[in-house]
Scaffold this motif. Structure first.
Motif, PDB file in Angstrom:
ATOM      1  N   ALA A 123       0.819  -1.207   0.000  1.00  0.00           N
ATOM      2  CA  ALA A 123       0.000   0.000   0.000  1.00  0.00           C
ATOM      3  C   ALA A 123       0.855   1.259   0.000  1.00  0.00           C
ATOM      4  O   ALA A 123       0.542   2.237  -0.687  1.00  0.00           O
ATOM      5  CB  ALA A 123      -0.941  -0.008   1.200  1.00  0.00           C
ATOM      6  N   ASP A 167     -10.169  -5.070   5.664  1.00  0.00           N
ATOM      7  CA  ASP A 167     -10.781  -6.259   5.081  1.00  0.00           C
ATOM      8  C   ASP A 167     -11.841  -6.891   5.971  1.00  0.00           C
ATOM      9  O   ASP A 167     -12.653  -7.689   5.495  1.00  0.00           O
ATOM     10  CB  ASP A 167      -9.702  -7.296   4.742  1.00  0.00           C
ATOM     11  N   THR A 220     -15.258   3.190   3.308  1.00  0.00           N
ATOM     12  CA  THR A 220     -15.919   4.195   2.475  1.00  0.00           C
ATOM     13  C   THR A 220     -17.113   4.815   3.190  1.00  0.00           C
ATOM     14  O   THR A 220     -17.559   5.898   2.809  1.00  0.00           O
ATOM     15  CB  THR A 220     -16.397   3.547   1.166  1.00  0.00           C
ATOM     16  N   LEU A 226      -8.423   7.529  -3.050  1.00  0.00           N
ATOM     17  CA  LEU A 226      -7.901   6.182  -2.842  1.00  0.00           C
ATOM     18  C   LEU A 226      -6.730   5.926  -3.801  1.00  0.00           C
ATOM     19  O   LEU A 226      -6.859   6.071  -5.008  1.00  0.00           O
ATOM     20  CB  LEU A 226      -9.005   5.143  -3.075  1.00  0.00           C
ATOM     21  N   ASP A 244      -5.603  -0.195  -2.710  1.00  0.00           N
ATOM     22  CA  ASP A 244      -6.427  -1.050  -1.868  1.00  0.00           C
ATOM     23  C   ASP A 244      -5.790  -2.431  -1.850  1.00  0.00           C
ATOM     24  O   ASP A 244      -5.828  -3.158  -2.841  1.00  0.00           O
ATOM     25  CB  ASP A 244      -7.859  -1.126  -2.407  1.00  0.00           C
ATOM     26  N   GLU A 272      -5.458   0.091   3.219  1.00  0.00           N
ATOM     27  CA  GLU A 272      -5.870   0.982   2.138  1.00  0.00           C
ATOM     28  C   GLU A 272      -5.162   2.317   2.317  1.00  0.00           C
ATOM     29  O   GLU A 272      -5.131   2.866   3.429  1.00  0.00           O
ATOM     30  CB  GLU A 272      -7.387   1.202   2.138  1.00  0.00           C
ATOM     31  N   TYR A 289      -4.857   6.317   1.206  1.00  0.00           N
ATOM     32  CA  TYR A 289      -5.560   7.453   0.610  1.00  0.00           C
ATOM     33  C   TYR A 289      -4.620   8.652   0.573  1.00  0.00           C
ATOM     34  O   TYR A 289      -3.845   8.874   1.510  1.00  0.00           O
ATOM     35  CB  TYR A 289      -6.795   7.828   1.432  1.00  0.00           C
TER      36      TYR A 289
END
Length: 404
Positions: free
Chosen positions: A246, A357, A363, A373, A376, A381, A383
Motif C-alpha cells: 500500500a 478487510d 468508504t 484512494l 487497496d 488501504e 488514501y
C-alpha cells in the motif's frame, strides 16, 4: 522482544550464581553489578528479575536458616548486598536518564479489576492465540507437579520458589500503566512462570516407559503451541505485506497518519490478528519510517525509553506511543483522540486505513470528497490527502507547545 531477551540474559547470568559461591565477595559484587547494568540496557524489568534471582539464590534452597538467629543475620546481610550490587548501579543509570518516567496525562492507571481481568493478567506467561491450548498446558504442568508432590518426590528451591510466588501474587495489584509505559502488570506473571519452573523439579515415581510417553506428550504439546504461534505470525506476514504494497507508491519523506476500526465480532478476523481480543497490528505502520522515510505521528519516541526523536517541526502533534484512532476521527475527532487528528487535513499527505478487510467498510467513514484512494491491498488501504502542504501545516501548528 527486548523484554524477552532481557529475561533470557537474567536467567543466564543467574545460572552463574552457584559457581560463584566460593568466590571472594568483592568479585561476586562486581560481576553482579556489571551483569545488572548490561541487562538494564535491554529492559528495566529484566534487571528487576535478575536482582530477584540473585536474592533467591542468596536465600538458599531451603529455609532451615530461619531457625538460627546468627545464620539468619548472615543470610540477610548477604542477600541485601547481593541485591544492592545489582540495584545500585541500575538506580544510578535510571536517575541520570533525561526522563526515566515518560510523560503521561496520568501517572498510574489500572486495567480491569474483575476476576476475568485479574486472571488474564496472572496467566500472561501461558497465553497464546488458542486459549484452550493454554488451559491444557497449565493443567498438564500443574498435574505433574501435583503428582510429584503427592508422591513426595518434588524438589523445590525455597528461595526461587518464594520469589516466583511473590511475582505472581503482586501482579494483580500492579498498575497497567506507569507514566507512558504500558502493560506493566503483564511483566511480573511472565517472570513468575520462568522463576517457578526453574525452582520446581518434579521426579515422578513411574516406570521408565511411562516417563518416556509423558515426555513425548509434553514435546508434542510444545510443538503444537509453536505451530500455533507460527501460523499466527504467518498471518502477520500477510498483513505486513499488505501495508508494504500500500505504501510502496507513497513518495519518500511523506507524512502519514493511520486509522483503524475493529469488527463487531473479532473472531471473524484472520487468525493471529488479535491476541485474547487485543489488536496486534497497532504498530505495523511504524515500518513506513524505514520503508519510505515517512513521518508517523505515534511512533515510539518516549523520552527516557527510546533513542528516537521527532523533528521540531512536527513535534507539537507527535505522540510517543498509542493506538491508531478510529476511522470516524477523520470526520470528527473526539476529545479522547490524539491531537494530531485535529490537524490531519493540513499536515498529513496520506491516510492509511488498517483492518479494512474485516472492519466496517472505510468508504462509509472516510471523507470521500477530501481523500483519494491510491491503493487497496485488502488489510491496508492508502488514501492521498491533496489539501495537505508544509505551509498549511506550519500555519496550523503555530503556537502549539513542543512535546519533546
Amino acid at each position: 522482544m527486548n523484554f524477552q531477551l532481557g529475561l533470557g540474559l537474567a536467567l543466564l547470568a543467574a545460572a552463574a550464581e552457584p559457581a560463584m559461591a566460593s568466590r571472594p565477595v568483592w568479585l561476586k559484587l562486581l560481576v553482579r553489578a556489571g551483569a545488572g547494568c548490561v541487562i538494564l540496557l535491554f529492559h528495566p524489568f529484566a534487571a528487576l528479575m535478575y536482582a530477584g534471582l540473585v536474592f533467591g539464590f542468596s536465600a538458599g534452597p531451603d529455609l532451615a536458616w530461619l531457625r538460627d538467629a546468627r545464620v539468619l543475620k548472615t543470610r540477610i546481610v548477604a542477600a541485601t548486598l547481593a541485591v544492592l550490587a545489582v540495584a545500585a548501579p541500575c538506580a544510578v543509570i535510571i536517575a541520570l536518564a533525561p526522563n526515566p518516567v515518560p510523560p503521561s496525562e496520568t501517572l498510574m492507571s489500572w486495567g480491569r479489576m474483575d476476576l476475568v481481568g485479574r486472571y488474564n493478567v496472572m496467566t500472561t506467561g501461558f497465553q497464546s492465540y488458542v486459549p484452550s491450548l493454554d488451559l491444557l498446558t497449565m493443567a498438564v504442568l500443574g498435574g505433574i507437579v501435583a503428582v510429584a508432590a503427592w508422591q513426595r518426590r518434588l524438589q523445590v528451591h525455597a528461595g526461587l520458589f518464594l520469589l516466583g510466588l511473590g511475582f505472581l501474587v503482586v501482579s494483580p495489584i500492579v498498575p497497567a500503566h506507569i507514566g507512558g509505559a504500558g502493560w506493566v502488570d503483564r511483566r511480573l506473571p511472565v517472570m513468575a512462570v520462568l522463576v517457578l519452573v526453574a525452582a520446581v523439579r518434579p521426579q515422578l515415581n513411574a516406570p521408565t516407559p511411562a516417563l518416556r510417553v509423558l515426555a513425548g506428550l509434553l514435546l508434542s504439546l510444545v510443538l503444537v503451541r509453536s505451530g500455533e504461534v507460527a501460523a499466527a505470525w504467518a498471518g502477520t506476514a500477510r498483513d505486513l505485506g499488505s501495508i508494504r504494497m500500500a505504501v510502496a507508491s507513497m513518495p519518500v519523506g511523506s507524512r502519514m497518519v493511520t486509522v483503524a476500526d475493529d469488527p463487531a465480532d473479532r473472531s471473524e478476523a484472520p487468525f493471529g490478528r488479535y491476541l485474547r481480543g487485543h489488536p496486534m497490528y497497532w504498530n505495523y505502520p511504524s515500518l513506513a519510517v524505514r520503508w519510505r522515510h515517512a513521518f508517523v505521528p505515534n511512533l515510539f519516541t518516549q523520552s527516557g525509553q527510546q533513542p528516537l526523536r521527532v523533528g521540531r517541526e512536527m513535534d507539537p502533534i507527535s505522540a510517543p506511543f498509542g493506538a491508531p484512532p478510529g476511522v470516524a476521527a477523520l470526520a470528527r475527532p473526539s476529545p479522547r483522540d490524539p491531537q494530531y487528528m485535529r490537524h490531519w487535513r493540513s499536515c498529513f499527505d496520506y491516510v492509511l486505513v488498517l483492518n479494512a478487510d474485516v472492519a466496517p467498510a472505510p468508504t462509509t467513514s472516510v471523507p470521500a470528497r477530501e481523500l483519494q484512494l491510491v491503493r487497496d491491498e485488502g488489510f491496508a488501504e492508502l488514501y492521498r490527502n491533496p489539501r495537505a502542504s508544509r505551509a498549511a501545516c506550519t500555519t496550523a501548528l503555530r503556537g502549539l507547545p513542543l512535546r519533546g
